[in-house]
Design a protein around this motif. Sequence first.
Motif, short mmCIF file in Angstrom:
data_model
loop_
_atom_site.label_atom_id
_atom_site.label_comp_id
_atom_site.label_asym_id
_atom_site.label_seq_id
_atom_site.Cartn_x
_atom_site.Cartn_y
_atom_site.Cartn_z
N VAL A 91 0.91 -1.27 0.10
CA VAL A 91 -0.03 -0.20 0.06
C VAL A 91 0.89 1.52 0.01
CG1 VAL A 91 -1.74 1.30 1.22
CG2 VAL A 91 -2.08 -1.22 0.84
N PRO A 92 1.81 1.19 0.67
CA PRO A 92 2.60 2.69 0.82
C PRO A 92 3.46 2.74 -0.40
CG PRO A 92 2.95 1.36 2.89
CD PRO A 92 2.43 0.57 1.82
N CYS A 93 3.41 2.17 -1.55
CA CYS A 93 4.57 2.01 -2.61
C CYS A 93 3.64 2.69 -3.69
CB CYS A 93 4.76 0.35 -3.08
SG CYS A 93 5.57 -0.33 -2.16
N LEU A 101 -0.53 -2.01 -9.55
CA LEU A 101 -0.21 -2.19 -8.02
C LEU A 101 -1.50 -2.36 -7.38
CD1 LEU A 101 1.49 -2.17 -5.61
CD2 LEU A 101 1.67 0.30 -5.75
N MET A 102 -2.41 -1.69 -7.76
CA MET A 102 -3.81 -1.51 -6.97
C MET A 102 -4.37 -3.03 -7.28
SD MET A 102 -7.03 0.74 -7.12
CE MET A 102 -7.37 0.78 -8.66
N HIS A 103 -4.42 -3.46 -8.42
CA HIS A 103 -4.94 -4.74 -8.73
C HIS A 103 -4.07 -5.92 -8.09
CE1 HIS A 103 -7.68 -2.85 -11.63
NE2 HIS A 103 -7.13 -2.69 -12.20
N THR A 118 -10.51 0.52 6.88
CA THR A 118 -10.94 1.62 7.41
C THR A 118 -11.04 2.90 6.42
OG1 THR A 118 -9.44 2.17 8.66
CG2 THR A 118 -10.92 0.91 9.70
N ALA A 119 -11.90 3.58 6.50
CA ALA A 119 -11.80 4.85 5.70
C ALA A 119 -10.28 5.52 5.89
CB ALA A 119 -13.06 5.71 5.92
N PRO A 120 -9.79 6.01 4.81
CA PRO A 120 -8.71 7.02 5.07
C PRO A 120 -9.15 8.38 5.25
CG PRO A 120 -8.87 6.19 2.53
CD PRO A 120 -9.96 5.47 3.67
N TRP A 142 -4.72 7.19 -4.00
CA TRP A 142 -4.62 5.62 -4.46
C TRP A 142 -5.34 5.01 -3.03
CZ3 TRP A 142 -4.87 3.85 -9.02
CH2 TRP A 142 -4.39 4.87 -10.13
N HIS A 143 -4.88 5.27 -1.89
CA HIS A 143 -5.44 4.91 -0.58
C HIS A 143 -6.94 5.19 -0.67
CE1 HIS A 143 -1.45 5.24 1.47
NE2 HIS A 143 -1.33 4.57 0.32
#
Length: 102
Positions: free
Chosen positions: A47-49, A62-64, A76-78, A85-86
């Motif tokens: 996730v931090p990438c 990356l997301m997929h 949880t909601a960011p 992207w988060h």
Amino acid sequence: MRPEVRAFVTDGPLPDRDASEEEIGRRDRQLRSTARPVTGEEAKALVPCFGPDDCYGVAWTLMHLIETGPAPVPATAPGPDAHEWHQRLYGRAVFGGLIPRT
């Protein structure tokens, strides 16, 4: 964590659109060579990438990859200042019915 995921995470966030074609291609190949699904630990580590932009579509790859994990990340909601992207990852999990909106 598998070596290919560890190597990707160690290389840090994706570069922006101004990076060399070679660097963008290298990072894309790293992601595409990672067998799916990822573990929960790997998904959280990835996730931090995300970088500052979509890196010519590599951010979507990356997301997929993150979405192949066993549970939605983030769960949880960011916050309102969270990386776009988060927010996308969370929104897709909510709209997909995987987690309730918080």
